[in-house]
Structure formats: structure tokens, C-alpha cells
Design a protein around this motif. Structure first.
Motif, PDB file in Angstrom:
ATOM      1  N   ASP A  10      50.781  37.940  44.739  1.00  0.00           N
ATOM      2  CA  ASP A  10      49.616  37.923  45.940  1.00  0.00           C
ATOM      3  C   ASP A  10      49.698  36.335  46.347  1.00  0.00           C
ATOM      4  N   TRP A  11      50.282  36.106  47.470  1.00  0.00           N
ATOM      5  CA  TRP A  11      50.280  34.568  47.764  1.00  0.00           C
ATOM      6  C   TRP A  11      48.833  34.202  48.432  1.00  0.00           C
ATOM      7  N   SER A  12      48.853  32.870  48.468  1.00  0.00           N
ATOM      8  CA  SER A  12      47.552  32.329  49.303  1.00  0.00           C
ATOM      9  C   SER A  12      47.921  31.186  50.147  1.00  0.00           C
ATOM     10  N   GLY A  13      47.405  30.766  51.224  1.00  0.00           N
ATOM     11  CA  GLY A  13      47.682  29.346  52.030  1.00  0.00           C
ATOM     12  C   GLY A  13      46.639  28.530  51.678  1.00  0.00           C
ATOM     13  N   GLY A  14      45.790  28.926  51.182  1.00  0.00           N
ATOM     14  CA  GLY A  14      44.381  28.142  50.814  1.00  0.00           C
ATOM     15  C   GLY A  14      44.809  26.878  49.832  1.00  0.00           C
ATOM     16  N   ASN A  15      43.367  26.239  49.540  1.00  0.00           N
ATOM     17  CA  ASN A  15      43.622  24.841  48.606  1.00  0.00           C
ATOM     18  C   ASN A  15      43.118  25.447  47.285  1.00  0.00           C
ATOM     19  N   ASN A  44      45.988  27.430  41.967  1.00  0.00           N
ATOM     20  CA  ASN A  44      46.765  26.639  43.332  1.00  0.00           C
ATOM     21  C   ASN A  44      48.327  27.121  43.394  1.00  0.00           C
ATOM     22  N   ARG A  45      48.862  26.688  44.467  1.00  0.00           N
ATOM     23  CA  ARG A  45      50.365  27.331  44.466  1.00  0.00           C
ATOM     24  C   ARG A  45      51.479  26.252  43.600  1.00  0.00           C
ATOM     25  N   GLN A  46      50.834  25.224  43.133  1.00  0.00           N
ATOM     26  CA  GLN A  46      51.853  24.702  42.424  1.00  0.00           C
ATOM     27  C   GLN A  46      51.736  25.156  40.899  1.00  0.00           C
ATOM     28  N   VAL A  47      50.468  25.404  40.389  1.00  0.00           N
ATOM     29  CA  VAL A  47      50.616  26.264  39.154  1.00  0.00           C
ATOM     30  C   VAL A  47      51.400  27.644  39.276  1.00  0.00           C
ATOM     31  N   ASP A 103      52.220  19.639  50.832  1.00  0.00           N
ATOM     32  CA  ASP A 103      51.481  20.229  49.892  1.00  0.00           C
ATOM     33  C   ASP A 103      50.901  19.564  48.613  1.00  0.00           C
ATOM     34  N   SER A 104      49.477  19.830  48.629  1.00  0.00           N
ATOM     35  CA  SER A 104      48.934  19.519  47.283  1.00  0.00           C
ATOM     36  C   SER A 104      47.716  20.529  47.097  1.00  0.00           C
ATOM     37  N   PRO A 105      47.362  20.382  45.661  1.00  0.00           N
ATOM     38  CA  PRO A 105      46.080  21.367  45.573  1.00  0.00           C
ATOM     39  C   PRO A 105      44.989  21.208  46.433  1.00  0.00           C
ATOM     40  N   GLU A 106      44.783  20.008  47.121  1.00  0.00           N
ATOM     41  CA  GLU A 106      43.635  19.905  47.863  1.00  0.00           C
ATOM     42  C   GLU A 106      43.933  19.805  49.250  1.00  0.00           C
ATOM     43  N   ALA A 107      45.134  19.700  49.766  1.00  0.00           N
ATOM     44  CA  ALA A 107      45.476  19.647  51.208  1.00  0.00           C
ATOM     45  C   ALA A 107      46.753  19.889  51.520  1.00  0.00           C
ATOM     46  N   MET A 182      53.126  28.517  54.019  1.00  0.00           N
ATOM     47  CA  MET A 182      53.154  27.657  52.742  1.00  0.00           C
ATOM     48  C   MET A 182      53.800  28.431  51.510  1.00  0.00           C
ATOM     49  N   GLY A 183      54.209  29.553  51.800  1.00  0.00           N
ATOM     50  CA  GLY A 183      55.308  30.440  51.107  1.00  0.00           C
ATOM     51  C   GLY A 183      56.654  30.201  51.047  1.00  0.00           C
ATOM     52  N   LEU A 184      57.182  30.015  52.306  1.00  0.00           N
ATOM     53  CA  LEU A 184      58.445  29.988  52.686  1.00  0.00           C
ATOM     54  C   LEU A 184      59.260  28.819  51.767  1.00  0.00           C
TER      55      LEU A 184
END
Length: 696
Positions: A10-15, A44-47, A103-107, A182-184
Motif C-alpha cells: 500500500d503506497w503513499s506519496g506523502g512525506n 517513508n518511501r526510502q525505507v 525525493d527525500s523523506p521530508e520533501a 512517487m511510485g513509478l
């Protein structure tokens, strides 16, 4: 097509969402064969990308085939890729985004990139909803501000799913556009990392070790609420990991058999019932020796026989999820939990006046506020200390109120209410959840649902319930001497009394009756009847041919199949019971005499069928009454006498012969006499079991 492991994302585009698990974040879950691990929260997305890469690497090294599905649009409507990169190449579009997204965890730059993309199209759009405070060129804040950009609003896959969102909406409730951008890039990097071992369905054939697919976590919306996890996202990944990993290979192959299209497709779209079926537990078949009991010269006591049935039988029916309005009389397949508190808020138990208690002894007068609280019409303001408000039964207690005085005990003017104390705090008020609390088990698995249960379920918001499918009970009579009631018969024939009697029993117990007719004394014919019956029945009741004589063909067939247990039960009336499996279907061979068939069905088949149907083991209870008869009983067998209550005493049918069918109509229950020798005199206490306690 088989997958060893299934991963749902389940993906997310948020920070970055912090250390504590929250909703609208990234959640993953991995499952094998319908058994899911605990869902995992990624801040976050990186993790999340690191975990996905590491997990796929581990599974790849162990040789597992893996399906990884994202709740994320893999493609845009037709025409977008061509305008942006010159051709309808969805996977090439992924690489284009990967080269431009920062993309970074905060922005991240998703809103700015969307504005830059919009600038390449005519008109205004297609992306919309600038989620930042600053304005972004070419990115409108409202969808209605878009015009003439020339692209469809949704893909064919989106149109096929009720409630799906457009990939152009970047923010707002339910929006998916931001998470797609942010997922592609992550999907692109996964393709590069695993190269030829990974394919993207449906753009590439799903014949690699790792298959990546798009899915949608609202295909089974009613089932998500039943999960115990407090965060819906975690419940969703768990539910869908279970469902897709439990699919049969043929069903998975059918879901993946979609023509390749650059718009992509949602795995499972239009196949909700297939996914539901995968989630339904399929009971294991009964063991071939489930009826086997140590045999010897002794007769098996009734209690030992019942204990054996209880310990060796289990459900043979699958499950289904149905509206509660259709569930009366069905067996619960799993424990049922309250979806919310009942009552959901503190409320008034009477019509009266609410205030903050307690009230001391003596006369009390409180200022009365204008307005009132009624069921469905709550008072919108807090009640100040020392004031009262008119309140009606069932109304939520306004803030500041915890006690209610009955209106009959009050004198009221337009400005005041007077009454006599004392009145303890909380009087005439119900606490939230005092009846049932959200998350608690309110009904247990194996319960046969009653009309009262339907009210209980509805009160806590349960609209659908998982129950056992109706047990299909086949009823078969055997014997050349039998004729159908109403047909021509000579003195050498008898009418078949057992089959209509046993069919009626099964129907009254709430099962689906399959009338198998009457079989002649011919083993080949009987064998064919049983073969056909096992395709239509979950259990078979037969009468006649249940002993060990030359014409006892039922016993002989079960014996030849290697699944016969000929029980010599110390019961009267009754002869040996022939029990066994035919094509994995349990068969109960009852005596041929009608009274013995009826009694054995009530004593043995009734609790056994309940277990097979998914219910809890339950034996009938009786009560003690004075005997209106005399009898000398020998030691060694439990006896059941047809009886009725007259003038407060149990009277028994004059004849104990098991062929005297009329006694079944005369009786209203059975007198049970236990195994030891007994001499019953008038007025002695005996146990009477009404037929109603056998579920009749």
C-alpha cells in the motif's frame, strides 16, 4: 499458475510519517498459501524501497516464485505516454519519471513536476490539485479549472472498478495521482535491479520468478472491516495478501490471462467472488478411520459412541459471506466481533431531565435550559454545571450530563425543574459500550444464529457475516421389499416409512435435503447411487442394510471400500450402526426398523450432523418427572422409550417393538433409562427428553 509468496504494498506519496504506525502511510504484507505475516509499517518511501528490494532478493535466492502487487496505478490513460515520450511505452514512461523525480523523506517535487508536465499539453491540465500553499505554474487547484488537455479522465481498468479515482488528481481525499508519480520511479528501479528475473504484468508475460502487478485495495470493501488491526491500511494489505496467496493455480492463471495493453489492468478487477472464495477456509476431509472404534465382543456404551463422534468429526462444509438478513439458522464460521460500542455513546434510559449528578437528599431545583436532547437529535451544546436539560429515552447525553431524573418525578416550569433527591450519579443513564464493546467477541464460531443474534449483530454495525454453507444431507432407503407410499403394494411389500421421516428430520434441523430414493438389494446399483450421491451431498443417511447379513449390502460396500465401522452399540431400540466414508463422504447406516431408525437418528445423527455442518457439539437435555408406568429393565443397554407427559407424569407407549411406527406420532419425547438394571415403579423419577430438545 502458482506463486510461493505474495507481497502486497500500500503506497503513499506523502512525506516521512514518523516512528509510530499511522494511516495513509506505506504498509506491506507477505503471505504464503493464505497465511499472512504481520503487516509492516514503513515510515517513508526510502525505507519501504529498501525493504522490498531486500525481501525480493532473499526470496529470489531461495528459488521462490513471487507476486508483488502495488495499490498504485502502473499506467496513465491512452495518449499520455505518446505525448510525453513519443510512444505508448508504459515501462519507458517509468524510466522517464525515475530520471526527473526528486525525493527525500521530508520533501519531493511531485507538484512542480506535474506543473511542468501540464505545460507540455494544450489547454490546462491534465494534472490538478496543487497541495502546496504556493502557486505552481500550469497546475490548477480545482479539477473544474482544467480544459482542452485532450486526455481521458480514467483508464478502462479504472472505469471497471466502482469508486476508483483518476490518476490526474494529486491530492485530497482518496487521491492517487501523487502516489503514482512517487511510485513509478521505484517500480523502474526494481525492474533494473532484478532484470530478467522480473516481469511487469500485463505489459510482459508473467513467466518470470518475480511478477509485479497493479491491484486495488477496495475490491473487497466489506471484508476489511472484519480484520482486527486498528489501522485500515494494515488490514487491507493483510487481507489481500491472504486472498491472492490462497488462490488456486487455475484461478490465478485466469486472473493473469488478460490481453497486453499499455493502459495496464488491475489484478483481480471484476473477480471479487474468486478472491472471496480463496479466503473461505476449506475444511480438510475426514480421516478414513474417523469412525474406527476398538472392536471386540463387548457392546459400546452410548456415551462412548457419542464421545467418539465428537472427537473425530468436524466441519465438511465450506464458508460464505452473506448479509445478516439471510443468516438466521446458519452456523457461524468464525468468531464475530462488534464493529462499534453498543450503545455507541452515553444515553438516557428514560424520558426525563439530565444534569450532572449526584443529587443529595431533599428537594432539588435546577435551572432548565431551552431545547432538548432526543434520539437522533442530540443537543449540540455543553450543559453548564448546576443546570438541567430536557432529554428523551435513547438520546445521547449532552456534554456535562451524566444523570437523568424521571419526568414523572419532576415538577417543571419554563425556567426550572424541581425533584426530590437522593439520586446517585449515573442514575437512569447508560454508559457507552456497557452492552457490547468494539472489537470484543459477541458471538462464537459454531453458533446457530437466531433472530435475536441478528438483532445483536445489527446493533453493532455488522452487515455481513461469514457462515457455513448449508449441509447437504442425502437420504437413501435400501431394500427390494420397499414401495413408495401411495404406490401399489402386495402383502410381500412394505411402504418406505424411513425416508420421508429422515428427510423431514434433516429439513427441520435446517439442512438441505437431497432425496436419493430407494435402492434395490443390488450392490452394483447401490454403488452407482452412492457415487452419484457423493457429488451432491456432504453426508448420507441410509436405512436398512446396516448389519452383517447376506442382504446387508450397505455394510458390504463400505467394508470393501476399506471404510466401514460396524458399531455394536448398547442401545435399545437399535441395531448395529454402519458408519463409513464413500468417496470421502460420511455415511450413516441406520437400522431398517422405523422406530430404531428414528431413535438412532435423534441420539447419534443429530449431534454428528451439527458438527459436520460447522456447529458446536450439543446433546439434548431432559428433565426429571414421575413415572406413570412400571418397568423392569435389564443391565447392559441404555433404553429410549417413546413417551408423553399426561397429568404431570411420563407415560410410555404400550409396545416397545421397533416396528410399531404409530408410537412415534403418539409420543412427544423419549424417556431415557441408563445402562444399569432398574426396576421402575409408579411415581419413581425418570428422565424425559422432549422431541423439541432434539431440535424438532
Amino acid at each position: 499458475m502458482r506463486f510461493d509468496s505474495v507481497i502486497m504494498v500500500d503506497w503513499s506519496g506523502g512525506n516521512d510519517r514518523g516512528k509510530r504506525p499511522v494511516k495513509d502511510a506505506i504498509w506491506t504484507c507477505i503471505a504464503q498459501a493464505g497465511q499472512a505475516d504481520a503487516p509492516i509499517y514503513h515510515r517513508n518511501r526510502q525505507v519501504a524501497e529498501a525493504w522490498i528490494t531486500e525481501t525480493l532478493t532473499t526470496l529470489q535466492a531461495t528459488g521462490q516464485r513471487v507476486l508483488i502487487a502495488f495499490d498504485l496505478c502502473f499506467a496513465y490513460p491512452t495518449g499520455f505516454a505518446t505525448h510525453l515520450i513519443g510512444q505508448e511505452d508504459t515501462l519507458g514512461l517509468w524510466d522517464w519519471f525515475a530520471a526527473r523525480v526528486t525525493d527525500s523523506p521530508e520533501a519531493n517535487n511531485r507538484f512542480d513536476l506535474a506543473g511542468e508536465i501540464n505545460a507540455r499539453f494544450p489547454g490546462i491540465g491534465p494534472f490538478w490539485f496543487n497541495g502546496l500553499q504556493r502557486d505552481i505554474a500550469h497546475l490548477p487547484r480545482k479539477g473544474s479549472d482544467r480544459t482542452d488537455h485532450g486526455l481521458p479522465e480514467k483508464r478502462a481498468a479504472d472505469l471497471a472498478i466502482k469508486g476508483s479515482f483518476s490518476p490526474w488528481q494529486l491530492a485530497g481525499a482518496g487521491a492517487v495521482g501523487g502516489q503514482v508519480i512517487m511510485g513509478l520511479p521505484v517500480l523502474s528501479r526494481l525492474r533494473q535491479t532484478f532484470c530478467k528475473d522480473l516481469s511487469v504484468w500485463p505489459f510482459q508475460p508473467p513467466d518470470t520468478q518475480i511478477v509485479m502487478a497493479e491491484t486495488y485495495f477496495s475490491l473487497l470493501p466489506d471484508l476489511v472491516a472484519d480484520d482486527a488491526h486498528p489501522i485500515k491500511d494494515a488490514s487491507q494489505v493483510t487481507l489481500y495478501a491472504k486472498a491472492f496467496s490462497a488462490l488456486k493455480p487455475d484461478d490465478m492463471a485466469r486472473l493473469l490471462n488478460i490481453p497486453a495493453t499499455q493502459e495496464g489492468w488491475v489484478l483481480g478487477a471484476g473477480e471479487a467472488e474468486v478472491l472471496r472464495a480463496a479466503l473461505r477456509p476449506t475444511p480438510p476431509p475426514l480421516r478414513n478411520d474417523c469412525f474406527a472404534m476398538p472392536q471386540g465382543a463387548h457392546w459400546t456404551p452410548v456415551d462412548d459412541a457419542l464421545d467418539h463422534l465428537r472427537d473425530h468429526l468436524g466441519p465438511v462444509t465450506a464458508t460464505e459471506t452473506i448479509p445478516i438478513s439471510q443468516s438466521a439458522g446458519r452456523y457461524l464460521a468464525e468468531d464475530l466481533r462488534a464493529l462499534r460500542d453498543h450503545p455507541p455513546a452515553p444515553n438516557a434510559a428514560v424520558d426525563g431531565y439530565g444534569f450532572a449528578g449526584p443529587a443529595p437528599d431533599g428537594p432539588q431545583t435546577l435551572p432548565l435550559l431551552a431545547g432538548r436532547a432526543a434520539a437522533g437529535q442530540p443537543y449540540p451544546h455543553a450543559v453548564p454545571p448546576g443546570h438541567a436539560i430536557r432529554i428523551l429515552t435513547g438520546a445521547n447525553l449532552p456534554t456535562g450530563i451524566d444523570t437523568v431524573v424521571l419526568q414523572e418525578d419532576c415538577s417543571v416550569t419554563t425556567t426550572d425543574v424541581a425533584f426530590h433527591g437522593s439520586l446517585k450519579q449515573g442514575a437512569n443513564a447508560r454508559a457507552a459500550g456497557e452492552d457490547m464493546q468494539a472489537g470484543n467477541v459477541i458471538l462464537t464460531s459454531g453458533r446457530k444464529l437466531t433472530p435475536g443474534d441478528l438483532g445483536t449483530m445489527a446493533a453493532v454495525g455488522v452487515g455481513q457475516v461469514t457462515v457455513r454453507k448449508l449441509l447437504r444431507v442425502g437420504v437413501l432407503s435400501t431394500g427390494d421389499e420397499l414401495r413408495e407410499a401411495g404406490a401399489q403394494a402386495d402383502v410381500g411389500h412394505i411402504y418406505d416409512a424411513n425416508r420421508p421421516m429422515l428427510c423431514a428430520l434433516a429439513a427441520q434441523w435446517g439442512y438441505t435435503v437431497v432425496d436419493l430414493g430407494c435402492a434395490p438389494d443390488d450392490r452394483d446399483t447401490l454403488r452407482q447411487i452412492l457415487d452419484d450421491a457423493t457429488a451432491r451431498c456432504d453426508v448420507i443417511l441410509t436405512s436398512g442394510g446396516a448389519s452383517a447379513g447376506d442382504e446387508d449390502h450397505m455394510s458390504a460396500l463400505l467394508q470393501n471400500a476399506g471404510a466401514l465401522a460396524l458399531w455394536r452399540i448398547a442401545v435399545k431400540p437399535g441395531r448395529p450402526l454402519a458408519l463409513g466414508l464413500w468417496n470421502d463422504t460420511p455415511v450413516f447406516g441406520l437400522p431398517g426398523n422405523p422406530v430404531a431408525a428414528m431413535v438412532c437418528a435423534l441420539i447419534f445423527a443429530n449431534p454428528a450432523l451439527r458438527l459436520l455442518a460447522g456447529g458446536a457439539w450439543q446433546l439434548p437435555t431432559g428433565f426429571m418427572v414421575p413415572a406413570g408406568f412400571q418397568k423392569s429393565k435389564k443391565e447392559g443397554r441404555r433404553e429410549y422409550l417413546r413417551a408423553r407427559i399426561e397429568n404431570g407424569k411420563a407415560h410410555v407407549f404400550p409396545s416397545e417393538g421397533s416396528g410399531r411406527v404409530s408410537g412415534l406420532s403418539w409420543a412427544t419425547g423419549l424417556v431415557q433409562l441408563d445402562d444399569p438394571a432398574q426396576k421402575i415403579e409408579l411415581g419413581d423419577w425418570v428422565q424425559f427428553i422432549p422431541f423439541g430438545n432434539f431440535d424438532l
